[in-house]
Design a protein around this motif. Structure first.
Motif, PDB file in Angstrom:
ATOM      1  N   THR A 171      -7.281 -13.166 -14.323  1.00  0.00           N
ATOM      2  CA  THR A 171      -5.894 -12.785 -14.039  1.00  0.00           C
ATOM      3  C   THR A 171      -5.670 -12.599 -12.548  1.00  0.00           C
ATOM      4  OG1 THR A 171      -5.744 -11.638 -16.166  1.00  0.00           O
ATOM      5  CG2 THR A 171      -4.085 -11.084 -14.509  1.00  0.00           C
ATOM      6  N   ARG A 172      -4.693 -13.330 -12.006  1.00  0.00           N
ATOM      7  CA  ARG A 172      -4.222 -13.100 -10.642  1.00  0.00           C
ATOM      8  C   ARG A 172      -2.980 -12.229 -10.701  1.00  0.00           C
ATOM      9  NH1 ARG A 172      -6.630 -16.102  -6.782  1.00  0.00           N
ATOM     10  NH2 ARG A 172      -7.884 -17.894  -7.458  1.00  0.00           N
ATOM     11  N   TYR A 173      -2.896 -11.280  -9.782  1.00  0.00           N
ATOM     12  CA  TYR A 173      -1.775 -10.342  -9.830  1.00  0.00           C
ATOM     13  C   TYR A 173      -1.220 -10.072  -8.430  1.00  0.00           C
ATOM     14  CZ  TYR A 173      -4.927  -6.724  -8.020  1.00  0.00           C
ATOM     15  OH  TYR A 173      -5.791  -6.013  -7.241  1.00  0.00           O
ATOM     16  N   THR A 174       0.021  -9.646  -8.399  1.00  0.00           N
ATOM     17  CA  THR A 174       0.639  -9.110  -7.184  1.00  0.00           C
ATOM     18  C   THR A 174       1.273  -7.783  -7.546  1.00  0.00           C
ATOM     19  OG1 THR A 174       2.718 -10.288  -7.621  1.00  0.00           O
ATOM     20  CG2 THR A 174       1.120 -11.368  -6.182  1.00  0.00           C
ATOM     21  N   GLY A 175       1.336  -6.889  -6.571  1.00  0.00           N
ATOM     22  CA  GLY A 175       1.915  -5.576  -6.839  1.00  0.00           C
ATOM     23  C   GLY A 175       1.925  -4.728  -5.583  1.00  0.00           C
ATOM     24  N   ALA A 176       1.846  -3.425  -5.776  1.00  0.00           N
ATOM     25  CA  ALA A 176       1.881  -2.505  -4.636  1.00  0.00           C
ATOM     26  C   ALA A 176       1.040  -1.278  -4.951  1.00  0.00           C
ATOM     27  CB  ALA A 176       3.314  -2.099  -4.315  1.00  0.00           C
ATOM     28  N   ARG A 177       0.372  -0.778  -3.873  1.00  0.00           N
ATOM     29  CA  ARG A 177      -0.437   0.438  -3.981  1.00  0.00           C
ATOM     30  C   ARG A 177       0.345   1.598  -3.360  1.00  0.00           C
ATOM     31  NH1 ARG A 177      -4.234  -0.995  -0.872  1.00  0.00           N
ATOM     32  NH2 ARG A 177      -5.535  -1.956  -2.508  1.00  0.00           N
ATOM     33  N   GLY A 178       0.465   2.659  -4.115  1.00  0.00           N
ATOM     34  CA  GLY A 178       1.200   3.816  -3.615  1.00  0.00           C
ATOM     35  C   GLY A 178       0.268   4.927  -3.159  1.00  0.00           C
ATOM     36  N   THR A 179       0.482   5.407  -1.956  1.00  0.00           N
ATOM     37  CA  THR A 179      -0.284   6.527  -1.410  1.00  0.00           C
ATOM     38  C   THR A 179       0.647   7.726  -1.270  1.00  0.00           C
ATOM     39  OG1 THR A 179      -1.715   5.012  -0.178  1.00  0.00           O
ATOM     40  CG2 THR A 179      -1.728   7.333   0.492  1.00  0.00           C
ATOM     41  N   VAL A 180       0.268   8.811  -1.904  1.00  0.00           N
ATOM     42  CA  VAL A 180       1.106  10.013  -1.882  1.00  0.00           C
ATOM     43  C   VAL A 180       0.844  10.794  -0.591  1.00  0.00           C
ATOM     44  CG1 VAL A 180       1.570  12.222  -3.011  1.00  0.00           C
ATOM     45  CG2 VAL A 180       1.182  10.170  -4.400  1.00  0.00           C
ATOM     46  N   TYR A 181       1.914  11.198   0.061  1.00  0.00           N
ATOM     47  CA  TYR A 181       1.796  12.084   1.222  1.00  0.00           C
ATOM     48  C   TYR A 181       2.931  13.104   1.171  1.00  0.00           C
ATOM     49  CZ  TYR A 181       5.572   9.361   3.393  1.00  0.00           C
ATOM     50  OH  TYR A 181       6.769   8.746   3.663  1.00  0.00           O
ATOM     51  N   TYR A 182       2.840  14.118   2.032  1.00  0.00           N
ATOM     52  CA  TYR A 182       3.795  15.221   1.969  1.00  0.00           C
ATOM     53  C   TYR A 182       4.410  15.449   3.342  1.00  0.00           C
ATOM     54  CZ  TYR A 182       1.511  16.099  -2.480  1.00  0.00           C
ATOM     55  OH  TYR A 182       1.006  15.958  -3.750  1.00  0.00           O
ATOM     56  N   GLU A 183       5.690  15.755   3.354  1.00  0.00           N
ATOM     57  CA  GLU A 183       6.407  16.118   4.577  1.00  0.00           C
ATOM     58  C   GLU A 183       6.955  17.525   4.429  1.00  0.00           C
ATOM     59  OE1 GLU A 183       9.424  13.247   5.307  1.00  0.00           O
ATOM     60  OE2 GLU A 183       8.018  11.735   6.101  1.00  0.00           O
ATOM     61  N   GLY A 285      -5.856   0.489  -7.228  1.00  0.00           N
ATOM     62  CA  GLY A 285      -6.291   1.772  -6.672  1.00  0.00           C
ATOM     63  C   GLY A 285      -5.131   2.598  -6.147  1.00  0.00           C
ATOM     64  N   GLY A 286      -5.449   3.549  -5.240  1.00  0.00           N
ATOM     65  CA  GLY A 286      -4.419   4.428  -4.687  1.00  0.00           C
ATOM     66  C   GLY A 286      -3.988   5.502  -5.682  1.00  0.00           C
ATOM     67  N   ASP A 287      -2.893   6.173  -5.343  1.00  0.00           N
ATOM     68  CA  ASP A 287      -2.368   7.244  -6.188  1.00  0.00           C
ATOM     69  C   ASP A 287      -1.371   6.732  -7.213  1.00  0.00           C
ATOM     70  OD1 ASP A 287      -3.754   9.298  -4.672  1.00  0.00           O
ATOM     71  OD2 ASP A 287      -2.296   8.917  -3.084  1.00  0.00           O
ATOM     72  N   ARG A 288      -0.680   5.687  -6.879  1.00  0.00           N
ATOM     73  CA  ARG A 288       0.300   5.071  -7.784  1.00  0.00           C
ATOM     74  C   ARG A 288       0.111   3.557  -7.727  1.00  0.00           C
ATOM     75  NH1 ARG A 288       4.593   8.951  -7.790  1.00  0.00           N
ATOM     76  NH2 ARG A 288       3.527  10.971  -7.849  1.00  0.00           N
ATOM     77  N   GLN A 289       0.526   2.892  -8.814  1.00  0.00           N
ATOM     78  CA  GLN A 289       0.406   1.432  -8.849  1.00  0.00           C
ATOM     79  C   GLN A 289       1.685   0.816  -9.403  1.00  0.00           C
ATOM     80  OE1 GLN A 289      -1.948   3.283 -10.906  1.00  0.00           O
ATOM     81  NE2 GLN A 289      -3.114   3.748  -9.050  1.00  0.00           N
ATOM     82  N   GLN A 290       2.065  -0.296  -8.810  1.00  0.00           N
ATOM     83  CA  GLN A 290       3.154  -1.115  -9.323  1.00  0.00           C
ATOM     84  C   GLN A 290       2.636  -2.541  -9.496  1.00  0.00           C
ATOM     85  OE1 GLN A 290       6.437  -0.811  -6.586  1.00  0.00           O
ATOM     86  NE2 GLN A 290       7.143   1.150  -7.427  1.00  0.00           N
ATOM     87  N   ILE A 291       2.946  -3.141 -10.654  1.00  0.00           N
ATOM     88  CA  ILE A 291       2.539  -4.523 -10.921  1.00  0.00           C
ATOM     89  C   ILE A 291       3.787  -5.393 -10.941  1.00  0.00           C
ATOM     90  CG2 ILE A 291       1.407  -6.086 -12.541  1.00  0.00           C
ATOM     91  CD1 ILE A 291      -0.172  -3.712 -13.609  1.00  0.00           C
TER      92      ILE A 291
END
Length: 366
Positions: A171-183, A285-291
């Protein structure tokens, strides 16, 4: 002209002492004659190291070897659609899945032979005890049904058909890795400065590839029972599958599959996709994932037709049919849950009395 396929050998084994039929005893693991008590060991078949898979595409293109197919005679239930195998001397029966009276036809069906089966490990007495215990735990079930089930007719032991599928996936995939940070922000609340921490996510585009080999993806090949019941009977110990031998079917029924091989594979693909999606998220990986997209290539697909043991009870009570199924190995029970109107009414009344009592107690203490 297509060659004539051999009929499946009958699942009847005459007792060498009295001539009555042997049956397979889950408790003893051998053939038993209920008429005279005689026993016989199972036929000593060569133990294969593994049950061989069949080529999926060859089966779809009707290129399986002739030895892998057979002609069987089945009962077709007009109510639930079950196809249950019957011998040549049977002319009328009730469907074991829904208790509908049916008359067998004389037609035959060409099927892919079962490659393996899980022998029954639970006898009819054990299955009934498991079902009665389950019914007893249903407080809202009618007492009449519980008593009817306890005193009712025998349960039917049925080998239910399943497909298992093996496949390589890439399986080939595209998506986004989410990194949580705080302000941290300073805000004014009622004239006072307060510190507020806000969670945010930083997204990074990603792409990649995951591969997985699937082994024995299990798909029900029957439409006679609601899938939610049969799914709830899982897990099945498929590592304990035995190469198909008709002795295991002595005294039991075998249901013919009504879900075609390609139709079953569509269900298997859905199961595979759920696992692949988890693999992709783990790979991102990361804290959140989007496919955004998954493109899966499937190859080297093989399959088996296997039979799994289920005890079935179908009771007609006050004009309604209630069906129960018991895993013939573990004793796990599922079924249609009936409700007793008067038990529900009593529970509601009891609840109102409790609420009224609590209200009265609070009122006199204020």
């Amino acid at each position: 002209m297509a060659p004539t396929l051999p009929d499946r050998q009958e699942h009847r084994f005459p007792c060498d002492q009295c001539g009555a039929d042997f049956r397979f005893s889950p408790e003893k693991g051998m053939l038993v004659c209920d008429h005279c008590g005689n026993t016989a060991p199972m036929v000593d078949h060569p133990k294969a190291p593994a049950i061989a898979e069949l080529d999926f595409n060859a089966a779809l293109n009707q290129r399986l070897p002739e030895a892998e197919t057979e002609v069987i005679r089945v009962l077709n239930c007009p109510n639930c659609g079950a196809q249950v195998e019957f011998d040549d001397v049977t002319h009328s029966k009730e469907c074991p899945f829904c208790a509908t009276p049916v008359v067998t036809d004389t037609g035959t069906h060409r099927h892919i032979k079962p490659r393996g089966l899980l022998p029954f490990g639970l006898d009819e007495k054990g299955a009934r005890e498991a079902m009665n215990k389950w019914l007893g735990s249903l407080w809202f079930a009618p007492n009449g049904l519980q008593e009817y089930a306890r005193k009712g007719r025998k349960m039917q032991g049925v080998y239910v058909p399943y497909w298992t599928y093996d496949a390589d996936t890439n399986t080939r995939y595209t998506g986004a890795r989410g990194t949580v940070y705080y302000e941290t922000h300073r805000v004014m609340v009622n004239g006072k400065a307060e510190t507020r921490t806000v969670q945010k996510v930083r997204w990074t585009p990603v792409s990649g590839r995951v591969a997985r080999w699937f082994d024995d993806v299990l798909v029900l090949a029957s439409k006679s029972l609601p899938q939610k019941y049969t799914d709830a009977l899982e897990p099945w110990d498929l590592s304990a599958l035995e190469p198909y031998s008709p002795e295991f079917l002595a005294g039991f029924r075998a249901e013919g599959y009504t879900v075609a091989l390609d139709e079953g594979f569509e269900t298997a693909r859905i199961k595979m996709s759920r696992v692949i999606e988890r693999d992709v998220k783990f790979d991102i990986g990361g804290d959140r994932q989007q496919i955004s997209n998954m493109d899966t290539q499937v190859s080297n697909v093989t399959f088996k037709h296997v039979l799994l043991p289920v005890w079935v009870a179908a009771y007609k009570y006050r004009g309604k049919t209630f069906r129960f199924v018991v895993n013939g190995r573990t004793g796990r029970v599922q079924g249609e849950r009936p409700y007793s109107a008067w038990k529900i009414a009593l529970a509601v009344i009891a609840g109102l009395i409790v609420v009224a009592g609590v209200g009265y107690f609070i009122a006199i203490n204020q």
